[in-house]
Design a protein around this motif. Structure first.
Motif, short mmCIF file in Angstrom:
data_model
loop_
_atom_site.label_atom_id
_atom_site.label_comp_id
_atom_site.label_asym_id
_atom_site.label_seq_id
_atom_site.Cartn_x
_atom_site.Cartn_y
_atom_site.Cartn_z
N THR A 102 0.73 -1.20 -0.03
CA THR A 102 0.03 -0.07 0.04
C THR A 102 0.97 1.23 0.02
O THR A 102 0.31 2.19 -0.22
N TYR A 168 -13.49 -3.22 -1.22
CA TYR A 168 -14.23 -2.02 -0.57
C TYR A 168 -13.83 -1.69 0.77
O TYR A 168 -14.43 -1.02 1.44
N LYS A 169 -12.96 -2.64 1.40
CA LYS A 169 -12.39 -2.36 2.77
C LYS A 169 -10.93 -1.79 2.82
O LYS A 169 -9.82 -2.16 2.48
N LYS A 170 -11.07 -0.59 3.08
CA LYS A 170 -9.89 0.49 3.31
C LYS A 170 -8.79 -0.14 4.21
O LYS A 170 -7.45 -0.35 3.56
N SER A 171 -8.98 -1.16 5.29
CA SER A 171 -8.17 -1.82 6.13
C SER A 171 -7.31 -2.78 5.48
O SER A 171 -6.25 -3.06 5.68
N GLY A 175 -9.64 -0.42 -2.81
CA GLY A 175 -9.79 0.68 -3.77
C GLY A 175 -9.32 0.49 -5.17
O GLY A 175 -8.66 -0.35 -5.43
N LEU A 205 -13.95 9.30 -4.11
CA LEU A 205 -13.98 8.44 -2.81
C LEU A 205 -15.48 7.98 -2.60
O LEU A 205 -16.32 8.93 -2.50
N ASN A 207 -16.76 6.50 1.09
CA ASN A 207 -16.45 6.12 2.42
C ASN A 207 -14.71 5.60 2.42
O ASN A 207 -14.46 4.53 2.88
N GLU A 208 -14.07 6.55 2.02
CA GLU A 208 -12.73 6.44 2.08
C GLU A 208 -11.98 5.62 1.18
O GLU A 208 -10.94 5.49 1.22
N VAL A 209 -12.89 5.01 0.17
CA VAL A 209 -12.33 3.94 -0.65
C VAL A 209 -12.50 4.52 -2.26
O VAL A 209 -13.78 4.98 -2.34
N ASP A 210 -11.61 4.74 -2.99
CA ASP A 210 -11.76 5.04 -4.36
C ASP A 210 -12.47 4.18 -5.15
O ASP A 210 -11.69 3.11 -5.48
N LEU A 317 -2.20 8.76 -4.71
CA LEU A 317 -2.84 8.80 -3.48
C LEU A 317 -2.70 10.21 -2.44
O LEU A 317 -3.28 10.53 -1.88
#
Length: 321
Positions: A102, A168-171, A175, A205, A207-210, A317
């Motif tokens: 990342t 779709y999970k930022k953690s 993205g 974006l 929910n913080e995901v592109d 980013l």
């Protein structure tokens, strides 16, 4: 000289492993599938029975298997760094799904760890191994395009189940940039060179995901690049290269399956010509290349490309901060 088969272990029961990579490992003359590991024992056993290999219910067990030479990591991007570092330090070569990690710092650390352990670290982009790319490269070398002026690439697919899909999970490194966008950037490196830089970019974006984004690129020869990628578009993956004398278009640039005949479109002042090319198993060719690197101990084969890829991603980013 014929080398003994390379013993490979699979870290995780991802769909790409089940449907594409493992079947081609079994077909390959270079590898032997030894084991698969999953944190879910039922999945591990199911895969082990399906592919006739050992099943481990812990990733550490895979790394502790002294007979395994290399590890394939199809885990979510956000987990690549941790497990690639552990695999390399355990003395295993690593074939890792894209994107490698990342951040640029993580990729740099992975490369350094691979070098320190004298192991191959391979980012799994399969599309460059498809024969359609050697075909169009020969046309470019013969000056069909003249001077290249513009590179364009798009990779998009329809939306998945947002509540459950790891994309779709930022953690977990979700993205569209680290997934679909990575292909377009790697293709831009192939045709625009390592002097590539980001002129401007935009990520959209949710929910913080592109979910989708685009970027304008430029190289030292002032060739312009235009890329677009997304998770909520109709399916497409293409490359266009436009020059002073003509253009070349690939309509299935990244995901040409082994039974698919890709079509290349050539256009110049004389008209348009479509050429249908033979089928090609890009996954198997990628695996054969990976095996050659291991057998030849080609440790630094594309570290610059992998690091440049990470820097381009990081720049896009950073533009959102």
């Amino acid at each position: 000289m014929k080398h003994k088969k390379i013993q490979i272990g699979i870290m995780g029961c991802a769909k790409i492993a089940e449907s594409l990579i493992i079947p081609n490992i079994i077909r390959s003359e270079s590898f032997e599938l030894r084991a698969i590991a999953s944190r879910h024992s039922v999945k591990a056993v199911s895969f082990g029975e399906k592919f006739d290999c050992l099943a481990y219910n812990d990733y550490e067990q895979l790394l502790n298997d002294d007979l395994i030479d290399c590890i394939y990591i199809p885990l979510p991007v956000g987990l690549h760094y941790e497990w690639a570092i552990k695999a390399l330090n355990a003395g295993k070569h690593v074939l890792c799904e894209k994107s490698l990690a990342t951040t640029t710092e993580e990729v740099s650390s992975m490369i350094e760890t691979a070098m320190n352990n004298e192991k191959i670290l391979f980012e799994n982009f399969m599309f460059p191994f498809h024969s359609q790319f050697s075909f169009i490269s020969s046309k470019i070398e013969k000056n069909f395009l003249g001077d290249i002026r513009l590179f364009k690439s798009t990779f998009c697919f329809p939306i998945f189940e947002k509540d459950s899909n790891i994309r779709y999970k930022k953690s977990l490194g979700g993205g569209s940039l680290l997934d679909a966008g990575a292909y377009t950037l790697m293709a831009a490196q192939m045709f625009m060179g390592e002097s590539l830089s980001i002129v401007s970019s935009k990520l959209n974006l949710h929910n913080e995901v592109d979910f989708h984004g685009s970027a304008i690129l430029m190289n030292e020869s002032n060739v312009i690049g235009n890329i677009y990628f997304g998770f909520d578009n109709f399916y497409q993956n293409n490359i266009e290269i436009h020059g002073t004398d003509g253009s070349i278009i690939l309509k299935r640039a990244f995901t040409a399956k082994e039974d698919f005949n890709p079509t290349v479109i050539f256009e110049d002042n004389k008209g348009i010509k479509e050429i249908k090319l033979p089928i090609c198993n890009q996954a198997l060719r990628m695996l054969d290349n990976f095996a050659q690197l291991i057998n030849n101990k080609s440790l630094t084969f594309n570290h610059n490309i992998m690091l440049k890829q990470a820097k381009l991603i990081s720049k896009i980013l950073q533009n959102e901060k």
